[in-house]
Design an enzyme around this catalytic site. Structure first.
Site, PDB file in Angstrom:
ATOM      1  N   ASN A 167      18.606   6.402  -2.669  1.00 54.51           N
ATOM      2  CA  ASN A 167      17.398   6.820  -2.908  1.00 54.51           C
ATOM      3  C   ASN A 167      17.649   8.413  -3.459  1.00 54.51           C
ATOM      4  O   ASN A 167      18.506   9.111  -3.456  1.00 54.51           O
ATOM      5  CB  ASN A 167      16.442   6.905  -1.670  1.00 54.51           C
ATOM      6  N   ARG A 168      16.414   9.086  -3.662  1.00 53.81           N
ATOM      7  CA  ARG A 168      16.352  10.392  -4.208  1.00 53.81           C
ATOM      8  C   ARG A 168      16.629  11.454  -3.229  1.00 53.81           C
ATOM      9  O   ARG A 168      16.360  12.591  -3.767  1.00 53.81           O
ATOM     10  CB  ARG A 168      15.077  10.511  -4.957  1.00 53.81           C
TER      11      ARG A 168
END
Ligand code: CTP
Length: 433
Positions: free
Chosen positions: A216-217
């Site tokens: 994920n970011r």
């Protein structure tokens, strides 16, 4: 108000060369009056604005300018920068020029003041003062961001008339505001002494094969900021990190990759911790199978079967130790009352004491950015933090943690009242720099 925190404390007063150096004389007098033992350290340029004799007369010991003034040390002590840095309870630099800020951020010890700053592990308060263009230059702002990330506190300059008839941001805050901020720092510094805290940070990675993973970011910046803030208040901090950022000073780091690794490390560390902050973005699912060899390109993409991971925060809530404070973050794509409501739902569902719900879709905020658009939700309150620096969010979270531990009677702090974050911006100021 400032006097109790400063009485008997050793304060190194660093003074750089700028017109605002004249205000440092008044600062020196106020610190001494508040009971601090003040050691003035002037740069060569500072001495061109204000004479060292003035500081020597007002302080507790003679003003120093050079690394080589008293090599061999007083009272058998080591060289001056080592003694000053080690013995200090706090270091305040006012005014701090762009050169000093840049040298400190780069770790360059070109004089006694920068060397002292690199030696000390005490709280540091930087009070920048310079022309508006210099203050706003990205190089100066980047250097300050580095220093903040490493735990230094920055008292932002005021807006107003500057040297040479200009007007703008860059004026040194008033000495009374600097004394108050320093007192706040010293008061806060020991509030969590004896408390163990666990913080998770970063985004977990779930392998598909030896080459690929689901991720994920999350950058890890928010968790690192919380860890730095807890350590700055005296807590013993274990940071369970799925990110590879520079560790904050005094923080133990356990590196992990997957949600399962993170669960194992956090649950083990939390068993004897008073505070747990789950700032990590933990994968909710992982691939059911991890291929032992690289999956080769084929005409038909292989199916991807996912299975749930453990919800670490909910697990922590279920096995919570007596008195333990649990903090979660909620990454949402909502704002206003809806954001607060989503935060409240996660607070209840996971059994946390505090949830920082943030809108990752807000412009300039969220994953990878330096700011968060957030609300802090606890059982009885919702505090809108607006669009705030991750360091400022960390300070608010730790303020709330201190308050909760205090309310449970779990802090040994003699002050009783929880320390508050020192002000970032001062009130009105006069006199230019
Ligand atoms: N969390 C956790 N373990 C997980 C997932 C999340 O401990 N497997 C924690 C996060 O560290 C955070 C909080 O739970 O403190 C909320 O995480 P978030 O990703 O916002 O929500 P989820 O619970 O995953 O729910 P959803 O993705 O549906 O919003």
């Amino acid at each position: 108000m400032a006097a109790p925190a400063l009485a008997g404390r050793r304060v190194v007063l660093g003074v750089c060369g700028g017109v605002a150096a004249y205000k440092a004389v008044e600062l020196c007098r106020r610190l001494t009056t508040a009971g601090a033992r003040v050691s003035p350290v002037l740069t060569r340029a500072a001495a061109r604005f204000v004479g060292p004799a003035t500081f020597s007369a007002l302080a507790s010991e003679p003003a120093r300018l050079s690394l080589f003034d008293d090599v061999g040390g007083e009272a058998g002590g080591p060289v001056p920068h080592v003694r000053l840095g080690r013995e200090a309870d706090a270091v305040v630099v006012a005014p701090a020029t762009a050169r000093l800020i840049g040298s400190y951020a780069a770790g360059i010890s070109s004089d006694l003041l920068t060397a002292t700053l690199l030696v000390t592990r005490a709280p540091v308060l930087i009070c920048p003062s310079m022309h508006a263009e210099m203050w706003l230059h990205p190089a100066v702002q980047d250097n300050l961001a580095v220093l903040r990330r490493r735990g230094a506190h920055v008292l932002a300059p005021a807006d107003g008339p500057l040297a040479g008839g200009d007007v703008g941001p860059g004026r040194l805050p008033e000495p009374a505001d600097i004394v108050m901020a320093l007192a706040g720092l010293l008061e806060a510094a020991g509030a969590l002494r004896g408390v163990k805290a666990v913080v998770s940070a970063g985004g977990t990675r779930e392998p598909l094969d030896p080459v690929r993973y689901l991720a994920n970011r999350s950058s890890g910046k928010q968790g690192y900021a919380v860890a730095a803030e807890l350590a700055a208040r005296g807590a013993q901090v274990c940071l369970v990190s799925a990110a590879s950022l520079e560790p904050p000073p005094g923080v133990e780091v356990r590196r992990v990759e997957t949600a399962a690794d993170m669960a194992e490390a956090v649950l083990a560390e939390a068993a004897n911790a008073q505070v747990v902050v789950m700032a990590a973005a933990v994968a909710d699912f992982r691939p059911a199978q991890v291929a032992p060899a690289k999956v080769k390109k084929t005409a038909n993409p292989p199916p991807l079967e996912l299975v749930p991971t453990l919800d670490i925060l909910a697990e922590l809530g279920a096995r919570r130790r007596e008195g333990q404070v649990l903090v979660g973050f909620a990454a949402e794509t909502a704002a206003g009352p809806e954001l607060a409501e989503l935060g409240r739902q996660k607070l209840v569902a996971k059994g946390a004491d505090l949830v920082v719900a943030n809108d990752v879709s807000a412009p300039g905020a969220g994953f990878g950015e330096d700011r968060l658009s957030a609300v802090m939700v606890s059982a009885g309150s919702v505090v809108d933090l607006g669009l705030a620096d991750k360091q400022a969010v960390a300070a608010k979270v730790v303020d709330a943690v201190v308050e909760m531990l205090g309310a449970k009677g779990l802090l040994s702090s003699p002050q009783g009242a929880p320390p508050k974050t020192p002000p970032e911006a001062p009130g009105q100021a006069e006199g230019g720099a």
